[in-house]
Motif scaffolding. Structure first.
Motif, PDB file in Angstrom:
ATOM      1  N   ALA A  96      -4.963  13.384  -4.395  1.00 32.77           N
ATOM      2  CA  ALA A  96      -5.106  13.116  -2.969  1.00 32.77           C
ATOM      3  C   ALA A  96      -4.360  14.176  -2.168  1.00 32.77           C
ATOM      4  O   ALA A  96      -3.242  14.575  -2.534  1.00 32.77           O
ATOM      5  CB  ALA A  96      -4.571  11.727  -2.628  1.00 32.77           C
ATOM      6  N   THR A  97      -4.986  14.612  -1.082  1.00 35.22           N
ATOM      7  CA  THR A  97      -4.367  15.625  -0.230  1.00 35.22           C
ATOM      8  C   THR A  97      -4.315  15.137   1.209  1.00 35.22           C
ATOM      9  O   THR A  97      -5.076  14.260   1.621  1.00 35.22           O
ATOM     10  CB  THR A  97      -5.167  16.950  -0.295  1.00 35.22           C
ATOM     11  OG1 THR A  97      -6.537  16.687   0.027  1.00 35.22           O
ATOM     12  CG2 THR A  97      -5.089  17.552  -1.689  1.00 35.22           C
ATOM     13  N   ASP A  98      -3.403  15.722   1.989  1.00 37.36           N
ATOM     14  CA  ASP A  98      -3.254  15.326   3.390  1.00 37.36           C
ATOM     15  C   ASP A  98      -4.126  16.197   4.285  1.00 37.36           C
ATOM     16  O   ASP A  98      -4.948  16.993   3.800  1.00 37.36           O
ATOM     17  CB  ASP A  98      -1.788  15.360   3.812  1.00 37.36           C
ATOM     18  CG  ASP A  98      -1.191  16.768   3.780  1.00 37.36           C
ATOM     19  OD1 ASP A  98      -1.957  17.754   3.649  1.00 37.36           O
ATOM     20  OD2 ASP A  98       0.041  16.884   3.876  1.00 37.36           O
ATOM     21  N   VAL A  99      -3.946  16.048   5.589  1.00 38.17           N
ATOM     22  CA  VAL A  99      -4.795  16.754   6.545  1.00 38.17           C
ATOM     23  C   VAL A  99      -4.648  18.265   6.424  1.00 38.17           C
ATOM     24  O   VAL A  99      -5.541  19.024   6.789  1.00 38.17           O
ATOM     25  CB  VAL A  99      -4.477  16.275   7.983  1.00 38.17           C
ATOM     26  CG1 VAL A  99      -3.072  16.719   8.393  1.00 38.17           C
ATOM     27  CG2 VAL A  99      -5.527  16.760   8.972  1.00 38.17           C
ATOM     28  N   ASN A 100      -3.513  18.728   5.881  1.00 44.62           N
ATOM     29  CA  ASN A 100      -3.281  20.154   5.687  1.00 44.62           C
ATOM     30  C   ASN A 100      -3.688  20.624   4.291  1.00 44.62           C
ATOM     31  O   ASN A 100      -3.345  21.741   3.893  1.00 44.62           O
ATOM     32  CB  ASN A 100      -1.806  20.486   5.941  1.00 44.62           C
ATOM     33  CG  ASN A 100      -1.375  20.185   7.361  1.00 44.62           C
ATOM     34  OD1 ASN A 100      -2.064  20.554   8.311  1.00 44.62           O
ATOM     35  ND2 ASN A 100      -0.254  19.504   7.514  1.00 44.62           N
ATOM     36  N   GLN A 101      -4.384  19.747   3.564  1.00 46.70           N
ATOM     37  CA  GLN A 101      -4.843  20.040   2.205  1.00 46.70           C
ATOM     38  C   GLN A 101      -3.687  20.238   1.226  1.00 46.70           C
ATOM     39  O   GLN A 101      -3.836  20.890   0.187  1.00 46.70           O
ATOM     40  CB  GLN A 101      -5.760  21.265   2.174  1.00 46.70           C
ATOM     41  CG  GLN A 101      -7.080  21.054   2.933  1.00 46.70           C
ATOM     42  CD  GLN A 101      -7.892  19.880   2.349  1.00 46.70           C
ATOM     43  OE1 GLN A 101      -8.253  19.895   1.186  1.00 46.70           O
ATOM     44  NE2 GLN A 101      -8.143  18.880   3.169  1.00 46.70           N
ATOM     45  N   SER A 154       0.828  -1.190   0.000  1.00 43.94           N
ATOM     46  CA  SER A 154       0.000   0.000   0.000  1.00 43.94           C
ATOM     47  C   SER A 154       0.874   1.256   0.000  1.00 43.94           C
ATOM     48  O   SER A 154       1.628   1.501   0.957  1.00 43.94           O
ATOM     49  CB  SER A 154      -0.912   0.015   1.232  1.00 43.94           C
ATOM     50  OG  SER A 154      -1.561   1.264   1.342  1.00 43.94           O
ATOM     51  N   LEU A 155       0.779   2.046  -1.062  1.00 40.58           N
ATOM     52  CA  LEU A 155       1.546   3.287  -1.110  1.00 40.58           C
ATOM     53  C   LEU A 155       0.972   4.326  -0.153  1.00 40.58           C
ATOM     54  O   LEU A 155       1.705   5.179   0.347  1.00 40.58           O
ATOM     55  CB  LEU A 155       1.560   3.834  -2.541  1.00 40.58           C
ATOM     56  CG  LEU A 155       2.263   2.970  -3.583  1.00 40.58           C
ATOM     57  CD1 LEU A 155       2.313   3.691  -4.932  1.00 40.58           C
ATOM     58  CD2 LEU A 155       3.674   2.588  -3.145  1.00 40.58           C
ATOM     59  N   TYR A 156      -0.338   4.245   0.117  1.00 41.72           N
ATOM     60  CA  TYR A 156      -0.921   5.175   1.082  1.00 41.72           C
ATOM     61  C   TYR A 156      -0.391   4.904   2.487  1.00 41.72           C
ATOM     62  O   TYR A 156      -0.174   5.825   3.273  1.00 41.72           O
ATOM     63  CB  TYR A 156      -2.444   5.070   1.056  1.00 41.72           C
ATOM     64  CG  TYR A 156      -3.073   5.833  -0.086  1.00 41.72           C
ATOM     65  CD1 TYR A 156      -2.291   6.404  -1.090  1.00 41.72           C
ATOM     66  CD2 TYR A 156      -4.446   5.994  -0.163  1.00 41.72           C
ATOM     67  CE1 TYR A 156      -2.859   7.100  -2.130  1.00 41.72           C
ATOM     68  CE2 TYR A 156      -5.033   6.698  -1.207  1.00 41.72           C
ATOM     69  CZ  TYR A 156      -4.236   7.247  -2.192  1.00 41.72           C
ATOM     70  OH  TYR A 156      -4.802   7.954  -3.222  1.00 41.72           O
ATOM     71  N   ALA A 157      -0.178   3.638   2.822  1.00 43.19           N
ATOM     72  CA  ALA A 157       0.421   3.310   4.111  1.00 43.19           C
ATOM     73  C   ALA A 157       1.850   3.852   4.171  1.00 43.19           C
ATOM     74  O   ALA A 157       2.301   4.329   5.216  1.00 43.19           O
ATOM     75  CB  ALA A 157       0.410   1.803   4.333  1.00 43.19           C
ATOM     76  N   LEU A 158       2.541   3.774   3.037  1.00 40.04           N
ATOM     77  CA  LEU A 158       3.901   4.304   2.971  1.00 40.04           C
ATOM     78  C   LEU A 158       3.904   5.816   3.175  1.00 40.04           C
ATOM     79  O   LEU A 158       4.759   6.356   3.886  1.00 40.04           O
ATOM     80  CB  LEU A 158       4.525   3.937   1.627  1.00 40.04           C
ATOM     81  CG  LEU A 158       5.993   4.335   1.408  1.00 40.04           C
ATOM     82  CD1 LEU A 158       6.891   3.719   2.463  1.00 40.04           C
ATOM     83  CD2 LEU A 158       6.439   3.913   0.004  1.00 40.04           C
ATOM     84  N   GLY A 190       4.136  10.776   7.641  1.00 39.10           N
ATOM     85  CA  GLY A 190       3.275  11.779   8.251  1.00 39.10           C
ATOM     86  C   GLY A 190       2.400  12.516   7.264  1.00 39.10           C
ATOM     87  O   GLY A 190       1.960  13.630   7.542  1.00 39.10           O
ATOM     88  N   ALA A 191       2.135  11.895   6.104  1.00 40.53           N
ATOM     89  CA  ALA A 191       1.333  12.577   5.080  1.00 40.53           C
ATOM     90  C   ALA A 191       0.299  11.627   4.487  1.00 40.53           C
ATOM     91  O   ALA A 191       0.137  11.546   3.268  1.00 40.53           O
ATOM     92  CB  ALA A 191       2.238  13.144   3.992  1.00 40.53           C
ATOM     93  N   ALA A 192      -0.389  10.909   5.341  1.00 38.39           N
ATOM     94  CA  ALA A 192      -1.424  10.002   4.859  1.00 38.39           C
ATOM     95  C   ALA A 192      -2.542  10.801   4.196  1.00 38.39           C
ATOM     96  O   ALA A 192      -2.968  11.829   4.714  1.00 38.39           O
ATOM     97  CB  ALA A 192      -1.984   9.182   6.006  1.00 38.39           C
ATOM     98  N   PRO A 193      -3.036  10.359   3.030  1.00 37.28           N
ATOM     99  CA  PRO A 193      -4.133  11.077   2.375  1.00 37.28           C
ATOM    100  C   PRO A 193      -5.398  11.056   3.228  1.00 37.28           C
ATOM    101  O   PRO A 193      -5.742  10.038   3.824  1.00 37.28           O
ATOM    102  CB  PRO A 193      -4.339  10.290   1.070  1.00 37.28           C
ATOM    103  CG  PRO A 193      -3.055   9.546   0.854  1.00 37.28           C
ATOM    104  CD  PRO A 193      -2.547   9.234   2.226  1.00 37.28           C
TER     105      PRO A 193
END
Length: 269
Positions: free
Chosen positions: A223-228, A176-180, A185-188
């Motif tokens: 895909a964006t992280d929690v900080n958009q 899983s690249l999202y897990a990577l 610290g940048a999970a989508p």
């Protein structure tokens, strides 16, 4: 069991049962649904099966073409080719950011990923625009073929900002690249996706074992992280005979006025 099944082929066609090709379709579909023909089971040659059914090869091909178009069988060319029972299609929920690995597992399949290409390149204008970086900035370009139970179902062509993930290509890329991304610290947390029906070109058809010109679905995703902040831009090609894309919708009810308006709307319909 399978040999006995094929030997009973001639009994599937009756004089008052309608067109022969539709009776053959129904007979094969019933056998697949009942498990008499299992996933991956290879059919006899067209010549042998047409002879057993006492029909022309043209009639048989008409039945097989319909089953192939509906995703129940796969016909492959080459020395190891032939007609095979396909695995059933399954749903991929685009409103769920769990990633394809988790969604394949939910469908009771074993997920796989084959890395076709992984390198750092200079961002072209359209990639730079999506990832909000400068044109020519370094991005990691990763191409993978995703599979379910060993059968290719999707091609992922993903771009990641190299500055945000400098060591990404040094990590294993078959999971899983999202897990990577999460380990950095940048999970989508959000994604904007656009869907477009198209057909497979020669390269894509070869990668996902379908015919050039076969119907596929192109999904463009940001895909964006929690900080958009953009963390991935991807162009994915899905086999439409193996995967059904699902989008869930709900009526927004953030405000009481919206709820009241919705109630009035449904009362008027």
């Amino acid at each position: 069991m399978t040999r006995g099944f094929w030997e009973s082929a001639v009994g599937c066609i009756t004089a008052d049962g309608g067109p022969a090709h539709t009776q053959i379709e129904a007979w094969l579909l019933d056998a697949i649904n009942r498990g008499r023909l299992a996933h991956g089971q290879k059919f006899p040659t067209e010549r042998a099966l047409a002879s057993s059914l006492n029909v022309s090869r043209m009639t048989l091909r008409q039945a097989l073409s319909t089953l192939e178009a509906r995703g129940w069988i796969t016909r492959l060319r080459g020395a190891d080719g032939g007609t095979f029972v396909s695995s059933p299609s399954f749903d991929v929920d685009l409103t769920d950011l769990a990633g394809l690995t988790a969604q394949v597992a939910r469908a009771g399949r074993t997920a796989g990923a084959t890395v076709i290409e992984a390198r750092t390149i200079s961002a072209e204008a359209f990639v730079a625009h999506e990832l909000q970086i400068g044109i020519g900035a370094p991005v990691h370009y990763i191409v993978r073929v995703r599979s379910a139970d060993g059968e290719p179902v999707c091609i992922e062509r993903s771009y990641f900002p190299a500055e945000a993930f400098p060591d990404m290509l040094e990590s294993p890329l078959d999971g899983s690249l999202y897990a990577l991304l999460g380990t950095n610290g940048a999970a989508p947390t959000d994604a904007l996706e656009y869907l477009r029906a198209t057909v497979a070109n020669d390269e894509d058809a070869q990668l996902i074992l379908t015919d050039p010109g076969a119907a596929v679905m192109l999904v463009q995703r940001l895909a964006t992280d929690v900080n958009q902040q953009p963390v991935e831009f991807s162009l994915d090609v899905y086999r439409s005979d193996r995967i059904r894309l699902v989008v869930k919708s709900a009526l927004r009810s953030d405000l009481n006025e919206q709820e009241d308006a919705a109630g009035r709307l449904y009362q008027d319909l």
